[in-house]
Design an enzyme around this catalytic site. Sequence first.
Site, PDB file in Angstrom:
ATOM      1  N   ASP A 148     -12.285 -12.536 -10.347  1.00 10.88           N
ATOM      2  CA  ASP A 148     -11.025 -13.687 -10.105  1.00 10.88           C
ATOM      3  C   ASP A 148     -10.995 -14.501  -9.258  1.00 10.88           C
ATOM      4  O   ASP A 148     -11.713 -14.335  -8.135  1.00 10.88           O
ATOM      5  CB  ASP A 148     -10.018 -13.051 -10.746  1.00 10.88           C
ATOM      6  CG  ASP A 148      -8.953 -13.744 -11.470  1.00 10.88           C
ATOM      7  OD1 ASP A 148      -9.403 -14.965 -11.944  1.00 10.88           O
ATOM      8  OD2 ASP A 148      -8.066 -13.218 -12.309  1.00 10.88           O
ATOM      9  N   ASP A 203      -6.133 -19.605 -18.526  1.00  9.97           N
ATOM     10  CA  ASP A 203      -6.077 -18.607 -19.467  1.00  9.97           C
ATOM     11  C   ASP A 203      -5.640 -19.080 -20.866  1.00  9.97           C
ATOM     12  O   ASP A 203      -4.947 -19.895 -20.995  1.00  9.97           O
ATOM     13  CB  ASP A 203      -4.869 -17.780 -18.781  1.00  9.97           C
ATOM     14  CG  ASP A 203      -5.379 -16.863 -17.573  1.00  9.97           C
ATOM     15  OD1 ASP A 203      -6.296 -17.111 -17.354  1.00  9.97           O
ATOM     16  OD2 ASP A 203      -4.511 -16.040 -17.380  1.00  9.97           O
TER      17      ASP A 203
HETATM   18  C1  GLA Z   1      -6.101 -14.583 -14.131  1.00  6.98           C
HETATM   19  C2  GLA Z   1      -7.356 -14.329 -15.151  1.00  6.98           C
HETATM   20  C3  GLA Z   1      -7.040 -13.624 -16.433  1.00  6.98           C
HETATM   21  C4  GLA Z   1      -6.488 -12.081 -15.883  1.00  6.98           C
HETATM   22  C5  GLA Z   1      -5.241 -12.258 -14.821  1.00  6.98           C
HETATM   23  C6  GLA Z   1      -5.002 -11.050 -14.249  1.00  6.98           C
HETATM   24  O1  GLA Z   1      -5.156 -15.204 -14.896  1.00  6.98           O
HETATM   25  O2  GLA Z   1      -7.702 -15.643 -15.361  1.00  6.98           O
HETATM   26  O3  GLA Z   1      -7.948 -13.474 -17.418  1.00  6.98           O
HETATM   27  O4  GLA Z   1      -7.634 -11.636 -15.150  1.00  6.98           O
HETATM   28  O5  GLA Z   1      -5.754 -13.189 -14.038  1.00  6.98           O
HETATM   29  O6  GLA Z   1      -4.036 -11.160 -13.267  1.00  6.98           O
END
Ligand code: GLA
Length: 403
Positions: A148, A203
């Site tokens: 990430d 997301d």
């Molecule tokens: C980010 C990523 C998500 C998830 C969260 C976890 O937002 O894009 O897919 O992995 O972190 O904290």
Amino acid sequence: MNKIVLVLFLSVCTFLNAQKFEGLANTPPMGWNSWNTFATDINEDLVKGIADKFVELGLKDAGYEYIVLDDGWMTKERDPNGNLVADPEKFPSGMKALVDYVHSKGLKFGLYNCAGNKTCAGYPGSRGHQYQDARLYASWGVDFLKYDWCDTSELNAQESYFTMRDALYKAGRPVLFSICEWGDNKPWEWAKDVGHMWRITGDIINCWDCEVGHGSWSSSGIWKIIEMRKNEKTRQVAGPGHWNDYDMMEVGNGMTAAEDRSHFAMWSILNSPLMMGNDVRSMSKETLNTLTNSEVIDVNKDGLGIPGFRFSNEDNIEIWVKPMENEGWAIAFINKNDTVAQIDFDWGKHPIGDDVSQQFMQVENNTFTIRDLFGHKNIGTTKKSLKASIGVHDVLMITLSKK
Ligand code: GLA
């Protein structure tokens, strides 16, 4: 002069040394990820239960392979030697034992970390510990790493992902590398030789077309995600070994069954990885049917590996087209209206072709058999117009194959 030769030699050596593991994602990866449904509320019983269901429900047979634990699997601090520690309350048997369990089912196991100091949920990130973390994952038998991009101020994305790729490679255990920097640094322009999949957006959230704000960022429904990179060259770059990641799926997470079908059809036709994000232990029969539809999955796995594109959008009916092997095509007609739609599609009047793959249907010289992938039956040929009724937010997904 000698110095220049030496520098060149060393650069070539470094270049040859640094690579990603090949052959791990010839088709888009398939699996399950904990985040959409469970966030950080994860533990070993959950993972074991999911692994059991993979086998019991035929998800494994349908091609789902990776079980990935997202954020929240570690303790808030590293140990005195700087190692990450699996949270002993969530994983009392330890991570190695859990990975062994998943492997014993013939499945693969994935973990999450982050390029920054802290993960998005505030756990220790890999910054400054990349090689150490890669060795730990290898010692546990980890097969997949989602990496990430939180808490990365001043870091350079390309360099950060290159470093982690090299660390994984050096650790020696083949790991599928899933890049997750949300498309902020245009990974489709540089990540082909770095990772096997790269997120192209922020997301996802479980709605058809909404956007939900969370202060400094927002999450997006299915169509917002699909629209977000439409002006970028994502389609030209993806292919066997490296895929655009439209995020973990929300199938089974509260949309209508029709919307779930359309969502699944779109992820398939776009060649996105198919990572389930629902609680597969308690899903309905209808959700299971959608997720294990082998005819739709076969479109995602087609050997050409060329993502589909929007052919047209008239009267709120989206038509998406994907060139397939043997001069075939996959087509999704999606009804975005709030009423049932009738389609009457005259093949001769809508010449289908794709400049990227240079594949053209030429319906005047060829007849194609039409197969309905959710109805599981052949529904005629391209000699006649295609007439069908499509429910609210539902999809008619077909393949065309030469007779
Ligand atoms: C980010 C990523 C998500 C998830 C969260 C976890 O937002 O894009 O897919 O992995 O972190 O904290």
